[in-house]
Design an enzyme around this catalytic site. Sequence first.
Site, PDB file in Angstrom:
ATOM      1  N   ASN A 122       0.877  -1.177   0.000  1.00 48.86           N
ATOM      2  CA  ASN A 122       0.000   0.000   0.000  1.00 48.86           C
ATOM      3  C   ASN A 122       0.911   1.223   0.000  1.00 48.86           C
ATOM      4  O   ASN A 122       1.496   1.561   1.017  1.00 48.86           O
ATOM      5  CB  ASN A 122      -0.895  -0.027   1.249  1.00 48.86           C
ATOM      6  CG  ASN A 122      -1.712   1.245   1.389  1.00 48.86           C
ATOM      7  OD1 ASN A 122      -1.766   2.067   0.471  1.00 48.86           O
ATOM      8  ND2 ASN A 122      -2.352   1.405   2.538  1.00 48.86           N
ATOM      9  N   LYS A 148       0.088   4.262  -0.288  1.00 53.81           N
ATOM     10  CA  LYS A 148      -0.529   5.471   0.280  1.00 53.81           C
ATOM     11  C   LYS A 148      -0.283   6.657  -0.662  1.00 53.81           C
ATOM     12  O   LYS A 148      -0.285   6.475  -1.883  1.00 53.81           O
ATOM     13  CB  LYS A 148      -0.005   5.710   1.702  1.00 53.81           C
ATOM     14  CG  LYS A 148      -0.154   4.439   2.563  1.00 53.81           C
ATOM     15  CD  LYS A 148       0.068   4.628   4.025  1.00 53.81           C
ATOM     16  CE  LYS A 148      -0.128   3.295   4.746  1.00 53.81           C
ATOM     17  NZ  LYS A 148      -0.023   3.403   6.187  1.00 53.81           N
ATOM     18  N   GLU A 150      -5.266  -4.872  10.546  1.00 55.55           N
ATOM     19  CA  GLU A 150      -4.245  -3.849  10.759  1.00 55.55           C
ATOM     20  C   GLU A 150      -4.545  -3.104  12.056  1.00 55.55           C
ATOM     21  O   GLU A 150      -5.367  -2.171  12.065  1.00 55.55           O
ATOM     22  CB  GLU A 150      -4.250  -2.837   9.605  1.00 55.55           C
ATOM     23  CG  GLU A 150      -3.894  -3.435   8.272  1.00 55.55           C
ATOM     24  CD  GLU A 150      -3.279  -2.392   7.332  1.00 55.55           C
ATOM     25  OE1 GLU A 150      -2.181  -2.661   6.834  1.00 55.55           O
ATOM     26  OE2 GLU A 150      -3.877  -1.325   7.133  1.00 55.55           O
TER      27      GLU A 150
HETATM   28  P1  13P Z   1       3.184   0.469   7.695  1.00 56.32           P
HETATM   29  O1  13P Z   1       3.675  -0.822   7.109  1.00 56.32           O
HETATM   30  O2  13P Z   1       3.928   1.664   7.194  1.00 56.32           O
HETATM   31  O3  13P Z   1       3.069   0.398   9.186  1.00 56.32           O
HETATM   32  O4  13P Z   1       1.691   0.691   7.143  1.00 56.32           O
HETATM   33  C1  13P Z   1       0.786  -0.354   7.249  1.00 56.32           C
HETATM   34  C2  13P Z   1      -0.408  -0.029   6.465  1.00 56.32           C
HETATM   35  O5  13P Z   1      -1.170   0.862   6.796  1.00 56.32           O
HETATM   36  C3  13P Z   1      -0.651  -0.800   5.234  1.00 56.32           C
HETATM   37  O6  13P Z   1      -1.939  -0.583   4.757  1.00 56.32           O
END
Ligand code: 13P
Length: 256
Positions: free
Chosen positions: A10, A12, A168
Amino acid sequence: MSRKPVIAGNWKMFKTVPEALAFVRDIRQTIVGLEHVQVVLCPPFTALALMSDALRGSGISLGAQNVFWEDKGAFTGEISPVMLKDAGCSYVIIGHSERRQYFGETDEKVNQKIKAILGHALIPIMCVGETLDEREAGVTEKIVRAQTAAGLDGLAPEQVAQMVIAYEPVWAIGTGRTASDEDAQAVIAYIRDIVREQCGAAAAGNARILYGGSVKPGNTAGLMSKGDIDGALVGGASLKVESFAEIIKKTSEAKR
Ligand code: 13P
């Protein structure tokens, strides 16, 4: 029951189109021969179409990070399931905690989006997870039960069997704090029980349930040694080819 593990990145709100394409070029050379892990990359919308071209023949799938539930219409700023298919997506992350926290995404909207994308043969990656306050108050199970049950409401068992669910814990996202292997396994087994109660044994046996939250090369093997953890949804460590490839490799070894 053998479930093909999934490692989804992901991204983001990171990477321009040239950065995304450079990543694809490098990862294609790095993960050759790891066919029994399903790798999914979820870039920003702007990179989807060109990444789809660049990923052709690689075995790596493309996913989006969000969607709207209508096919088309006067919904300024939104992207429809039809458009995601058109851009080459096969997966869509739904209900990420950042969307729930910053963009008012409720369980009802999550359910509506899941129904919309399943109708277009896209695979949802439905995110659930408790906040730190909720964990400390001892209500983790209550929260993930409510989110999971509402997200799956009204779906056919055959649809749920194809889904990916990501546990998560919000306190583990981007913080460097990971759930212990045992805690992650326990909550994920609990989520699988909820799926079984609501949708039957076949759906529970086939749905892939991932862990997400500060997954790194160093903690992958331990997490993936757990029977109910079918892969990972990776944020920060998916932005660099080296760390993402290492996570894929370690998952492949653990799930062989
Ligand atoms: P991190 O791996 O940066 O903690 O993020 C996890 C996440 O939100 C994946 O969707």
